[in-house]
Design an enzyme around this catalytic site. Structure first.
Site, PDB file in Angstrom:
ATOM      1  N   GLY A  81       0.816  -1.213   0.000  1.00  0.00           N
ATOM      2  CA  GLY A  81       0.000   0.000   0.000  1.00  0.00           C
ATOM      3  C   GLY A  81       0.842   1.251   0.000  1.00  0.00           C
ATOM      4  N   ILE A  96       0.301   5.538   1.266  1.00  0.00           N
ATOM      5  CA  ILE A  96       0.355   6.333   2.496  1.00  0.00           C
ATOM      6  C   ILE A  96      -0.980   6.258   3.246  1.00  0.00           C
ATOM      7  CG2 ILE A  96      -0.421   8.514   1.457  1.00  0.00           C
ATOM      8  CD1 ILE A  96       1.849   9.892   3.095  1.00  0.00           C
ATOM      9  N   THR A  97      -0.898   6.228   4.564  1.00  0.00           N
ATOM     10  CA  THR A  97      -2.116   6.237   5.363  1.00  0.00           C
ATOM     11  C   THR A  97      -1.869   6.960   6.680  1.00  0.00           C
ATOM     12  OG1 THR A  97      -4.014   4.897   6.050  1.00  0.00           O
ATOM     13  CG2 THR A  97      -1.831   4.074   6.651  1.00  0.00           C
ATOM     14  N   HIS A 147      -3.061   7.119  10.939  1.00  0.00           N
ATOM     15  CA  HIS A 147      -3.729   6.558  12.116  1.00  0.00           C
ATOM     16  C   HIS A 147      -3.875   7.659  13.159  1.00  0.00           C
ATOM     17  CE1 HIS A 147      -2.892   2.732  10.272  1.00  0.00           C
ATOM     18  NE2 HIS A 147      -1.586   2.827  10.468  1.00  0.00           N
ATOM     19  N   GLY A 182      -3.073  -2.676   4.635  1.00  0.00           N
ATOM     20  CA  GLY A 182      -1.678  -2.649   4.212  1.00  0.00           C
ATOM     21  C   GLY A 182      -0.965  -3.761   4.944  1.00  0.00           C
ATOM     22  N   ALA A 211      -7.045  -0.774   9.112  1.00  0.00           N
ATOM     23  CA  ALA A 211      -7.353   0.392   9.957  1.00  0.00           C
ATOM     24  C   ALA A 211      -8.795   0.806   9.671  1.00  0.00           C
ATOM     25  CB  ALA A 211      -6.392   1.534   9.648  1.00  0.00           C
ATOM     26  N   CYS A 225      -4.053   6.436   0.722  1.00  0.00           N
ATOM     27  CA  CYS A 225      -3.770   5.250  -0.110  1.00  0.00           C
ATOM     28  C   CYS A 225      -3.180   5.621  -1.462  1.00  0.00           C
ATOM     29  CB  CYS A 225      -5.036   4.399  -0.294  1.00  0.00           C
ATOM     30  SG  CYS A 225      -5.825   3.955   1.261  1.00  0.00           S
TER      31      CYS A 225
END
Length: 206
Positions: free
Chosen positions: A75, A77-78, A80, A142, A155, A171
């Site tokens: 994956g 970028i994400t 949290h 991911g 997530a 994403c």
């Protein structure tokens, strides 16, 4: 499958814990494991991620108190933050990498069942990984695998502050809209309530 609930814990500490459990699983010292956790604000980028999907300078992240890590998961970028339920999956897959797609699809189906229990119609999108509500993403994935043992995971946005996602192309998709269980229900819902239902669904699923 065992479940460990870490409550709220920093990303780096949890990442190191994942590595510890990966070795334990590889040596058959533990069974398959689901780790549940909420992280303080942190942005991570996967092995195939592109830095241009981070829309602000690193200095801005420091100013906002947001950590940043480049890691080996799949994956792009994400993000949290508190109010998002993260699930790390430490599982043995007999066929290793070749079984990963099937495994992820199954986890997506469990998340869709979870959303349905709250009256939300989750769905998958062709050629995209994750769970969506209409055109908005509610759960990101991911994952990585090391010698037949999976780690990292999903997530699920429960009641987190979604404005943080404006700092990235989630994403790696420009203009991707993000939603949460709270946003879809138009009312407050606790992570604990969702965690309880998710635990039940995953235990039945495995």
């Amino acid at each position: 499958m065992e479940i460990i609930d870490l409550g709220k814990k920093g990303f780096l500490e949890t990442y190191q814990l994942q590595k510890f459990y990966v070795e334990k699983r590889r040596n058959n010292e533990i069974s398959d494991l689901l780790i549940l956790v909420e992280h303080p604000p942190v942005i991570t980028i996967g092995r195939d991620g592109k830095m241009e999907n981070l829309l602000v300078p690193m200095a801005k992240l420091k100013e906002l108190g947001i950590e940043f890590y480049q890691i080996e998961r799949g994956g792009d970028i994400t993000l949290h933050n508190y109010g998002q339920l993260v699930g790390y999956l430490i599982f043995y897959l007999k066929n290793g990498f070749w079984e990963m797609k099937k495994f992820i699809i199954y986890i997506e189906d469990l998340i869709i069942s979870l959303l349905k229990s709250f009256g939300i119609n989750g769905e998958k999108k062709e050629k995209l990984i994750g769970v969506f509500v209409n055109d908005k993403k509610i759960c990101s994935f991911g994952m990585a695998i090391d010698k037949n043992i999976t780690f990292h995971g999903f997530a699920l946005n429960v009641n987190n502050d979604l404005s943080y996602f404006q700092l990235i192309n989630p994403c790696g998709i420009k203009g991707l809209k993000i939603t949460s269980i709270k946003e879809e229900l138009k009312k407050d819902i606790s992570v604990e309530e969702v965690k309880k239902e998710l635990t039940k669904i995953f235990k039945n699923g495995f």
